[in-house]
Design an enzyme around this catalytic site. Structure first.
Site, mmCIF file in Angstrom:
data_model
loop_
_atom_site.group_PDB
_atom_site.id
_atom_site.type_symbol
_atom_site.label_atom_id
_atom_site.label_comp_id
_atom_site.label_asym_id
_atom_site.label_seq_id
_atom_site.Cartn_x
_atom_site.Cartn_y
_atom_site.Cartn_z
ATOM 1 N N ASN A 9 0.857 -1.195 0.000
ATOM 2 C CA ASN A 9 0.000 0.000 0.000
ATOM 3 C C ASN A 9 0.890 1.240 0.000
ATOM 4 O O ASN A 9 1.452 1.606 1.023
ATOM 5 C CB ASN A 9 -0.893 -0.047 1.260
ATOM 6 C CG ASN A 9 -1.748 1.199 1.416
ATOM 7 O OD1 ASN A 9 -1.830 2.034 0.512
ATOM 8 N ND2 ASN A 9 -2.389 1.325 2.577
ATOM 9 N N LYS A 11 0.031 4.267 -0.344
ATOM 10 C CA LYS A 11 -0.656 5.451 0.203
ATOM 11 C C LYS A 11 -0.404 6.662 -0.714
ATOM 12 O O LYS A 11 -0.250 6.489 -1.918
ATOM 13 C CB LYS A 11 -0.205 5.695 1.650
ATOM 14 C CG LYS A 11 -0.372 4.425 2.510
ATOM 15 C CD LYS A 11 -0.256 4.673 3.981
ATOM 16 C CE LYS A 11 -0.431 3.352 4.723
ATOM 17 N NZ LYS A 11 -0.353 3.511 6.174
ATOM 18 N N GLU A 98 -7.183 4.656 7.828
ATOM 19 C CA GLU A 98 -7.018 6.090 7.543
ATOM 20 C C GLU A 98 -8.283 6.651 6.913
ATOM 21 O O GLU A 98 -8.671 7.794 7.174
ATOM 22 C CB GLU A 98 -5.785 6.294 6.644
ATOM 23 C CG GLU A 98 -4.495 6.101 7.446
ATOM 24 C CD GLU A 98 -3.306 5.596 6.649
ATOM 25 O OE1 GLU A 98 -3.308 5.657 5.406
ATOM 26 O OE2 GLU A 98 -2.341 5.118 7.292
ATOM 27 N N GLY A 174 2.307 2.453 10.724
ATOM 28 C CA GLY A 174 3.240 3.568 10.563
ATOM 29 C C GLY A 174 3.931 3.988 11.850
ATOM 30 O O GLY A 174 4.518 5.068 11.921
ATOM 31 N N SER A 213 3.344 -2.002 10.340
ATOM 32 C CA SER A 213 4.802 -2.036 10.530
ATOM 33 C C SER A 213 5.427 -3.391 10.187
ATOM 34 O O SER A 213 6.360 -3.832 10.858
ATOM 35 C CB SER A 213 5.167 -1.590 11.954
ATOM 36 O OG SER A 213 4.716 -0.258 12.191
HETATM 37 P P1 PGA Z 1 2.696 0.410 7.668
HETATM 38 O O1 PGA Z 1 1.227 0.598 7.047
HETATM 39 O O2 PGA Z 1 3.261 -0.867 7.096
HETATM 40 O O3 PGA Z 1 3.467 1.626 7.230
HETATM 41 O O4 PGA Z 1 2.539 0.343 9.145
HETATM 42 C C1 PGA Z 1 0.372 -0.493 6.847
HETATM 43 C C2 PGA Z 1 -0.936 -0.023 6.247
HETATM 44 O O5 PGA Z 1 -1.442 1.039 6.620
HETATM 45 O O6 PGA Z 1 -1.509 -0.708 5.376
#
Ligand code: PGA
Length: 251
Positions: A9, A11, A98, A174, A213
């Site tokens: 992802n 984003k 989100e 994140g 993460s």
């Molecule tokens: P992250 O995000 O790996 O940066 O924690 C995962 C996600 O939101 O799909």
């Protein structure tokens, strides 16, 4: 036997040039026939570029969101599931935390989006997960059950065979704080059991990804849990080497 899926992802990151670089590096890093399903989710404006760059490669492309309203119409700023299917998107992420938190997506809206994806032949990746506060209050399973039930009670079970669920504890997204393999496995087992209450067949086949993460360093341990069928990877998917290492961990 469920095949694993690793989904990146991206984003709202990148630029046309940065994404071309990332796509080229991914093609170089990933084996021609990875032993796992792999998909990337660029910002929607760059989906077409990704489809061109990855054509002929085993890496699928998906969208990060989908319209809940209709296939066509006066819905300024939206992209429909039919349009995603039309250009060649195989997947769409639905109900990411989100979007739930920042854009007010309720579980009812998320359920409609899942239905729209299925109608168009796009595989929905339904995100569920609790906040830090909810976990502290001992409400993790209630929250996940509510998010899951909204979909299970809206969409006919017979239509859900392609569904993918992603368990993403909001406190792990994140933040660098990963759920421990045991914490994740507990919730994944709960999700599968909850789905079994609607259909045992669906529960046995549904892929449940972990997100929050995920890195090359923790992927193998997470993916070795009985009910973890791959990962939804944010930050680490922007680095082709790291993402490829996570894909290898899923093999
Ligand atoms: P992250 O995000 O790996 O940066 O924690 C995962 C996600 O939101 O799909």
């Amino acid at each position: 036997m469920r095949s694993k899926l690793v989904a990146g992802n991206w984003k709202m990151h990148g630029s046309r040039a940065a994404i071309q670089n990332l796509l080229a590096s991914l093609k170089a890093e990933l084996p021609a026939e990875p032993g796992t399903d792999v998909a990337v989710f660029p910002p929607s404006l760059y989906v077409a570029d990704a489809l061109v760059a990855l054509s002929g490669s085993p890496v699928a492309v998906g969208a990060q969101n989908v319209c809940d309203q209709a296939a066509q119409g006066a819905f300024t700023g939206e992209v429909s599931a039919e349009m995603l299917a039309d250009v060649g998107c195989r997947y769409a992420i639905v109900g990411h935390s989100e979007r739930r938190a920042l854009y007010g997506e309720s579980s009812a809206v998320v359920a409609v989006k899942v239905q729209r994806c299925l109608n168009a032949g796009v595989v929905p990746i339904l995100c569920v997960g609790e906040t830090d506060e909810e976990r502290e209050a001992g409400r993790t399973l209630d929250v996940v059950a509510e998010q899951l039930d909204a979909v299970m009670q809206t969409v006919a079970v017979g239509e859900l065979s392609s569904l993918v669920v992603a368990y993403e504890p909001v406190w792990a997204i994140g933040t660098g704080k990963t759920a421990s393999p045991e914490q994740a496995q507990d919730v994944h087992a709960f999700i599968r059991q909850r789905i079994a209450g609607y259909s045992e067949k669906l529960a046995a086949g549904v892929r449940i990804l972990y997100g929050g993460s995920v890195k090359a360093a923790n992927a193998a341990e997470l993916f070795s849990q009985a009910d973890i069928d791959g990962g939804l990877v944010g930050g680490a998917s922007l680095d082709a080497q790291e993402f490829s290492a996570i894909c290898r961990a899923a093999e």
